[in-house]
Design a protein around this motif. Structure first.
Motif, mmCIF file in Angstrom:
data_model
loop_
_atom_site.group_PDB
_atom_site.id
_atom_site.type_symbol
_atom_site.label_atom_id
_atom_site.label_comp_id
_atom_site.label_asym_id
_atom_site.label_seq_id
_atom_site.Cartn_x
_atom_site.Cartn_y
_atom_site.Cartn_z
ATOM 1 N N VAL A 38 0.830 -1.211 0.000
ATOM 2 C CA VAL A 38 0.000 0.000 0.000
ATOM 3 C C VAL A 38 0.863 1.258 0.000
ATOM 4 N N LEU A 39 1.881 1.304 0.856
ATOM 5 C CA LEU A 39 2.735 2.495 0.924
ATOM 6 C C LEU A 39 3.548 2.671 -0.361
ATOM 7 N N THR A 40 3.936 1.572 -0.992
ATOM 8 C CA THR A 40 4.661 1.677 -2.262
ATOM 9 C C THR A 40 3.789 2.299 -3.336
ATOM 10 N N GLY A 47 3.998 10.674 -4.398
ATOM 11 C CA GLY A 47 5.350 11.123 -4.099
ATOM 12 C C GLY A 47 6.279 10.955 -5.282
ATOM 13 N N GLU A 48 7.542 10.777 -4.981
ATOM 14 C CA GLU A 48 8.554 10.628 -6.029
ATOM 15 C C GLU A 48 9.060 9.191 -6.125
ATOM 16 N N GLY A 49 8.304 8.255 -5.624
ATOM 17 C CA GLY A 49 8.716 6.859 -5.675
ATOM 18 C C GLY A 49 9.568 6.470 -4.485
ATOM 19 N N LEU A 50 10.138 5.278 -4.562
ATOM 20 C CA LEU A 50 10.961 4.742 -3.479
ATOM 21 C C LEU A 50 12.350 5.379 -3.479
ATOM 22 N N PRO A 51 13.075 5.267 -2.368
ATOM 23 C CA PRO A 51 14.457 5.776 -2.340
ATOM 24 C C PRO A 51 15.290 5.183 -3.472
ATOM 25 N N SER A 52 16.205 5.962 -3.985
ATOM 26 C CA SER A 52 17.008 5.568 -5.145
ATOM 27 C C SER A 52 18.066 4.521 -4.778
ATOM 28 N N PHE A 53 18.370 3.661 -5.748
ATOM 29 C CA PHE A 53 19.472 2.712 -5.608
ATOM 30 C C PHE A 53 20.745 3.246 -6.262
ATOM 31 N N LEU A 178 7.374 9.350 3.647
ATOM 32 C CA LEU A 178 6.518 8.308 3.078
ATOM 33 C C LEU A 178 7.371 7.253 2.389
ATOM 34 N N ALA A 179 8.376 7.697 1.618
ATOM 35 C CA ALA A 179 9.256 6.763 0.910
ATOM 36 C C ALA A 179 10.061 5.917 1.889
ATOM 37 N N PHE A 180 10.561 6.535 2.967
ATOM 38 C CA PHE A 180 11.335 5.780 3.952
ATOM 39 C C PHE A 180 10.443 4.769 4.673
ATOM 40 N N SER A 181 9.200 5.143 4.961
ATOM 41 C CA SER A 181 8.256 4.215 5.601
ATOM 42 C C SER A 181 8.019 3.010 4.709
ATOM 43 N N ALA A 182 7.800 3.271 3.412
ATOM 44 C CA ALA A 182 7.569 2.174 2.469
ATOM 45 C C ALA A 182 8.790 1.280 2.353
#
Length: 289
Positions: A38-40, A47-53, A178-182
């Motif tokens: 859900v958070l993803t 948002g801007e998506g998940l944290p970058s790799f 939000l991204a860090f939570s996901a």
């Protein structure tokens, strides 16, 4: 903080419904996975998506796995195993030690979190309220009459894990909350799913009420609660968040009275007075330091 206590307090009733179909570890894995999914979706939608790799930005994921391990996987596993032998009241009082552990760790590891006598005094008053809430004499008998020290130690280990997880979250690099939570729940899912399949396998039958309860656990007490948790830690620090461990059993008892027709004793009111008095004293100290 009150809302977070309300949400996590309601989870006890939802877990009791889920147990009609699922094993404890299956519930922990299921709610973590649902929360992560859900958070993803919300990350990419709003948002801007998940944290970058990307190179130089992967450090966030290291903290995400730390958060997922110490706030979900390890304590869930320890408590699921421990509560096969110890009572929920013993586990509840053990969780009330989280503020003491967090305050001590934060004093050395988090800038601005000062260990003071007034904070300690406030936490002691709150802890005394927890002893009243869970019946001190019954807990004393359990401690002396039960020889399974390893199960008790697992409860204390879970309390320490929650404290470490809060410190890791506070010290994590700057990132969308939000991204860090996901990412934390994704990391937790990656770790807990293989463990669950190895220990419990797949559920043997499905019950509609249990499925709805598991969905609620994933959406609200895990998904939404993780976002609130990260915001509180990032905003005012891990010690303040740790006070939720005094509120969760209060709400759990209220839900038990409302939904399971449990009896509310006078000791509950007395415990409530001590708990809130302790929280007020410890936070007045925080404002003046």
């Amino acid at each position: 903080l009150m809302f977070l206590g309300f949400v996590w307090g309601s989870s006890f009733y939802a877990v009791s419904l889920s147990l009609n179909t699922f094993q404890p570890m299956q519930i922990a894995a299921g709610r973590t996975l649902i929360g992560a999914l859900v958070l993803t979706v919300l990350c990419f939608r709003y948002g801007e998506g998940l944290p970058s790799f990307a190179r130089g930005k992967r450090k966030v994921w290291l903290y995400s796995f730390g958060m997922g391990a110490f706030t979900n996987v390890i304590p869930f596993s320890l408590l699921s195993w421990a509560q096969t032998e110890v009572s929920s009241s013993f586990a509840g009082v053990t969780m009330s030690l989280v503020p003491f552990i967090t305050l001590t760790l934060a004093h050395y590891l988090v800038l601005g979190e000062v260990l003071s006598l007034q904070k300690i005094f406030g936490l002691i008053i709150g802890f005394f309220g927890m002893l009243i809430l869970f019946n001190f004499y019954e807990l004393f008998d359990q401690w002396n009459g039960f020889q399974g020290f390893e199960f008790k130690l697992a409860c204390f280990g879970a309390a320490g894990c929650y404290s470490i997880g809060a410190i890791i979250t506070r010290r994590s690099p700057t990132e969308s909350r939000l991204a860090f939570s996901a990412s934390g729940l994704i990391a937790g899912s990656v770790m807990i799913l293989p463990i669950t399949f190895f220990i419990d396998g797949m559920p043997l039958f499905l019950n509609t009420k249990s499925l709805w309860a598991l969905a609620y656990l994933g959406l609200i007490p895990t998904g939404l609660a993780t976002v609130i948790l990260v915001n509180i830690i990032k905003g005012v620090g891990p010690t303040f968040l740790s006070l939720v461990n005094y509120l969760v059993p209060v709400w759990a008892i209220i839900f038990g009275v409302l939904l399971n027709s449990e009896v509310l004793n006078f000791s509950f009111i007395l415990a409530l007075v001590f708990i809130f008095l302790g929280m007020i004293i410890s936070q007045r100290s925080a404002k003046t330091t």
